[in-house]
Design a protein around this motif. Structure first.
Motif, PDB file in Angstrom:
ATOM      1  N   ALA A 100       0.836  -1.189   0.000  1.00 14.55           N
ATOM      2  CA  ALA A 100       0.000   0.000   0.000  1.00 14.55           C
ATOM      3  C   ALA A 100       0.877   1.246   0.000  1.00 14.55           C
ATOM      4  O   ALA A 100       1.823   1.348   0.788  1.00 14.55           O
ATOM      5  CB  ALA A 100      -0.901   0.009   1.219  1.00 14.55           C
ATOM      6  N   ALA A 101       0.550   2.167  -0.869  1.00 18.17           N
ATOM      7  CA  ALA A 101       1.339   3.394  -1.005  1.00 18.17           C
ATOM      8  C   ALA A 101       0.541   4.603  -0.564  1.00 18.17           C
ATOM      9  O   ALA A 101      -0.662   4.690  -0.833  1.00 18.17           O
ATOM     10  CB  ALA A 101       1.774   3.570  -2.451  1.00 18.17           C
ATOM     11  N   SER A 102       1.198   5.504   0.089  1.00 15.36           N
ATOM     12  CA  SER A 102       0.571   6.775   0.428  1.00 15.36           C
ATOM     13  C   SER A 102       1.068   7.830  -0.538  1.00 15.36           C
ATOM     14  O   SER A 102       2.166   7.737  -1.066  1.00 15.36           O
ATOM     15  CB  SER A 102       0.929   7.188   1.862  1.00 15.36           C
ATOM     16  N   GLY A 103       0.265   8.826  -0.788  1.00 20.83           N
ATOM     17  CA  GLY A 103       0.653   9.881  -1.710  1.00 20.83           C
ATOM     18  C   GLY A 103      -0.222   9.879  -2.950  1.00 20.83           C
ATOM     19  O   GLY A 103      -0.664   8.835  -3.405  1.00 20.83           O
ATOM     20  N   ARG A 104      -0.421  11.040  -3.498  1.00 16.59           N
ATOM     21  CA  ARG A 104      -1.325  11.189  -4.630  1.00 16.59           C
ATOM     22  C   ARG A 104      -0.696  10.795  -5.953  1.00 16.59           C
ATOM     23  O   ARG A 104      -1.379  10.678  -6.947  1.00 16.59           O
ATOM     24  CB  ARG A 104      -1.793  12.640  -4.721  1.00 16.59           C
ATOM     25  N   THR A 105       0.614  10.614  -5.972  1.00 19.71           N
ATOM     26  CA  THR A 105       1.287  10.389  -7.245  1.00 19.71           C
ATOM     27  C   THR A 105       1.633   8.929  -7.473  1.00 19.71           C
ATOM     28  O   THR A 105       2.443   8.617  -8.328  1.00 19.71           O
ATOM     29  CB  THR A 105       2.576  11.222  -7.316  1.00 19.71           C
ATOM     30  N   PHE A 106       0.993   8.019  -6.746  1.00 21.23           N
ATOM     31  CA  PHE A 106       1.305   6.594  -6.884  1.00 21.23           C
ATOM     32  C   PHE A 106       1.202   6.153  -8.333  1.00 21.23           C
ATOM     33  O   PHE A 106       2.044   5.400  -8.818  1.00 21.23           O
ATOM     34  CB  PHE A 106       0.348   5.784  -6.013  1.00 21.23           C
ATOM     35  N   SER A 107       0.198   6.600  -9.037  1.00 23.62           N
ATOM     36  CA  SER A 107      -0.037   6.115 -10.394  1.00 23.62           C
ATOM     37  C   SER A 107       1.052   6.532 -11.369  1.00 23.62           C
ATOM     38  O   SER A 107       1.107   6.006 -12.486  1.00 23.62           O
ATOM     39  CB  SER A 107      -1.395   6.575 -10.903  1.00 23.62           C
ATOM     40  N   SER A 108       1.914   7.445 -10.990  1.00 25.44           N
ATOM     41  CA  SER A 108       2.981   7.875 -11.881  1.00 25.44           C
ATOM     42  C   SER A 108       4.276   7.086 -11.659  1.00 25.44           C
ATOM     43  O   SER A 108       5.248   7.276 -12.386  1.00 25.44           O
ATOM     44  CB  SER A 108       3.254   9.370 -11.704  1.00 25.44           C
ATOM     45  N   TYR A 109       4.296   6.205 -10.672  1.00 23.86           N
ATOM     46  CA  TYR A 109       5.486   5.433 -10.351  1.00 23.86           C
ATOM     47  C   TYR A 109       5.419   4.020 -10.931  1.00 23.86           C
ATOM     48  O   TYR A 109       4.374   3.376 -10.902  1.00 23.86           O
ATOM     49  CB  TYR A 109       5.657   5.296  -8.840  1.00 23.86           C
ATOM     50  N   ALA A 110       6.554   3.553 -11.392  1.00 25.19           N
ATOM     51  CA  ALA A 110       6.714   2.126 -11.622  1.00 25.19           C
ATOM     52  C   ALA A 110       6.950   1.465 -10.273  1.00 25.19           C
ATOM     53  O   ALA A 110       7.481   2.087  -9.342  1.00 25.19           O
ATOM     54  CB  ALA A 110       7.898   1.871 -12.541  1.00 25.19           C
ATOM     55  N   MET A 111       6.547   0.208 -10.152  1.00 25.94           N
ATOM     56  CA  MET A 111       6.674  -0.499  -8.884  1.00 25.94           C
ATOM     57  C   MET A 111       7.418  -1.803  -9.095  1.00 25.94           C
ATOM     58  O   MET A 111       7.277  -2.456 -10.133  1.00 25.94           O
ATOM     59  CB  MET A 111       5.287  -0.795  -8.304  1.00 25.94           C
ATOM     60  N   GLY A 112       8.188  -2.166  -8.092  1.00 26.60           N
ATOM     61  CA  GLY A 112       8.936  -3.411  -8.181  1.00 26.60           C
ATOM     62  C   GLY A 112       8.857  -4.201  -6.888  1.00 26.60           C
ATOM     63  O   GLY A 112       8.570  -3.644  -5.823  1.00 26.60           O
ATOM     64  N   TRP A 113       9.086  -5.481  -6.993  1.00 30.27           N
ATOM     65  CA  TRP A 113       9.243  -6.365  -5.849  1.00 30.27           C
ATOM     66  C   TRP A 113      10.650  -6.970  -5.894  1.00 30.27           C
ATOM     67  O   TRP A 113      11.092  -7.435  -6.957  1.00 30.27           O
ATOM     68  CB  TRP A 113       8.210  -7.496  -5.860  1.00 30.27           C
ATOM     69  N   PHE A 114      11.292  -6.939  -4.763  1.00 30.11           N
ATOM     70  CA  PHE A 114      12.589  -7.553  -4.593  1.00 30.11           C
ATOM     71  C   PHE A 114      12.524  -8.470  -3.377  1.00 30.11           C
ATOM     72  O   PHE A 114      11.610  -8.357  -2.568  1.00 30.11           O
ATOM     73  CB  PHE A 114      13.674  -6.491  -4.382  1.00 30.11           C
ATOM     74  N   ARG A 115      13.490  -9.351  -3.245  1.00 33.12           N
ATOM     75  CA  ARG A 115      13.545 -10.211  -2.068  1.00 33.12           C
ATOM     76  C   ARG A 115      14.983 -10.405  -1.636  1.00 33.12           C
ATOM     77  O   ARG A 115      15.909 -10.295  -2.433  1.00 33.12           O
ATOM     78  CB  ARG A 115      12.868 -11.548  -2.341  1.00 33.12           C
ATOM     79  N   GLN A 116      15.125 -10.694  -0.360  1.00 35.78           N
ATOM     80  CA  GLN A 116      16.445 -10.944   0.188  1.00 35.78           C
ATOM     81  C   GLN A 116      16.365 -12.106   1.164  1.00 35.78           C
ATOM     82  O   GLN A 116      15.696 -12.008   2.207  1.00 35.78           O
ATOM     83  CB  GLN A 116      16.996  -9.699   0.883  1.00 35.78           C
ATOM     84  N   ALA A 117      17.023 -13.184   0.800  1.00 34.28           N
ATOM     85  CA  ALA A 117      17.109 -14.343   1.681  1.00 34.28           C
ATOM     86  C   ALA A 117      18.247 -14.144   2.669  1.00 34.28           C
ATOM     87  O   ALA A 117      19.171 -13.376   2.414  1.00 34.28           O
ATOM     88  CB  ALA A 117      17.327 -15.609   0.867  1.00 34.28           C
ATOM     89  N   SER A 118      18.171 -14.843   3.769  1.00 38.29           N
ATOM     90  CA  SER A 118      19.183 -14.701   4.807  1.00 38.29           C
ATOM     91  C   SER A 118      20.563 -15.020   4.258  1.00 38.29           C
ATOM     92  O   SER A 118      20.774 -16.066   3.644  1.00 38.29           O
ATOM     93  CB  SER A 118      18.854 -15.629   5.970  1.00 38.29           C
ATOM     94  N   GLY A 119      21.487 -14.094   4.433  1.00 39.87           N
ATOM     95  CA  GLY A 119      22.859 -14.300   3.988  1.00 39.87           C
ATOM     96  C   GLY A 119      23.091 -14.082   2.510  1.00 39.87           C
ATOM     97  O   GLY A 119      24.192 -14.331   2.017  1.00 39.87           O
ATOM     98  N   LYS A 120      22.063 -13.617   1.798  1.00 38.66           N
ATOM     99  CA  LYS A 120      22.209 -13.410   0.353  1.00 38.66           C
ATOM    100  C   LYS A 120      21.911 -11.953   0.001  1.00 38.66           C
ATOM    101  O   LYS A 120      21.351 -11.201   0.793  1.00 38.66           O
ATOM    102  CB  LYS A 120      21.260 -14.346  -0.399  1.00 38.66           C
ATOM    103  N   GLU A 121      22.272 -11.597  -1.206  1.00 36.78           N
ATOM    104  CA  GLU A 121      22.029 -10.245  -1.681  1.00 36.78           C
ATOM    105  C   GLU A 121      20.563 -10.084  -2.104  1.00 36.78           C
ATOM    106  O   GLU A 121      19.887 -11.048  -2.448  1.00 36.78           O
ATOM    107  CB  GLU A 121      22.946  -9.926  -2.865  1.00 36.78           C
ATOM    108  N   ARG A 122      20.128  -8.829  -2.079  1.00 36.63           N
ATOM    109  CA  ARG A 122      18.782  -8.529  -2.547  1.00 36.63           C
ATOM    110  C   ARG A 122      18.688  -8.856  -4.031  1.00 36.63           C
ATOM    111  O   ARG A 122      19.583  -8.520  -4.811  1.00 36.63           O
ATOM    112  CB  ARG A 122      18.466  -7.059  -2.294  1.00 36.63           C
ATOM    113  N   GLU A 123      17.587  -9.473  -4.450  1.00 34.38           N
ATOM    114  CA  GLU A 123      17.430  -9.836  -5.846  1.00 34.38           C
ATOM    115  C   GLU A 123      16.077  -9.384  -6.374  1.00 34.38           C
ATOM    116  O   GLU A 123      15.085  -9.325  -5.641  1.00 34.38           O
ATOM    117  CB  GLU A 123      17.600 -11.345  -6.052  1.00 34.38           C
TER     118      GLU A 123
END
Length: 122
Positions: free
Chosen positions: A23-46
């Motif tokens: 959930a995003a706050s702010g009126r300009t949400f629709s102008s942003y691209a959105m991404g999902w990343f993940r980070q497992a324990s001991g590993k880099e964010r991917e």
């Protein structure tokens, strides 16, 4: 900038499904691209998935292609990640991010949520 709050994480058995929300706050949400990343324990964010501001373009990591689906509801200022056929290797903290273009690169996103834990048991 927008403020982002993830939810929907938890424990699931292998082969199961979860849906994450951001959930995003702010009126300009629709102008942003959105991404999902993940980070497992001991590993880099991917990178996991990304969606353009219009929703017309999506990107997926090879490891989740065909299993995960990213979608956005601009009227609700929310982006979703539907995760099906989950595997133990999907276990990680999942973060949503907002940026000016859909990208697989984490440092091209300007705003980040706090993350939500997803654990997939075998």
């Amino acid at each position: 900038q927008v403020q982002l709050v993830e939810s929907g994480g938890g424990l699931v058995q292998a082969g199961g499904s979860l849906r994450l929300s951001c959930a995003a706050s702010g009126r300009t949400f629709s102008s942003y691209a959105m991404g999902w990343f993940r980070q497992a324990s001991g590993k880099e964010r991917e990178f996991v998935a990304a969606i353009s501001w219009s929703g017309g373009r999506t990107l997926y990591a090879d490891s989740v292609k065909g299993r995960f689906t990213i979608a956005r509801g601009n009227a609700k200022n929310t982006v979703y990640l539907q995760m099906n056929s989950q595997k133990p290797e999907d276990t990680a903290v999942y973060y949503c991010a907002a940026g000016f273009g859909a990208s697989v690169t984490w440092n091209e996103y300007q705003s980040w949520g706090q993350g939500t834990q997803v654990t997939v048991s075998s």
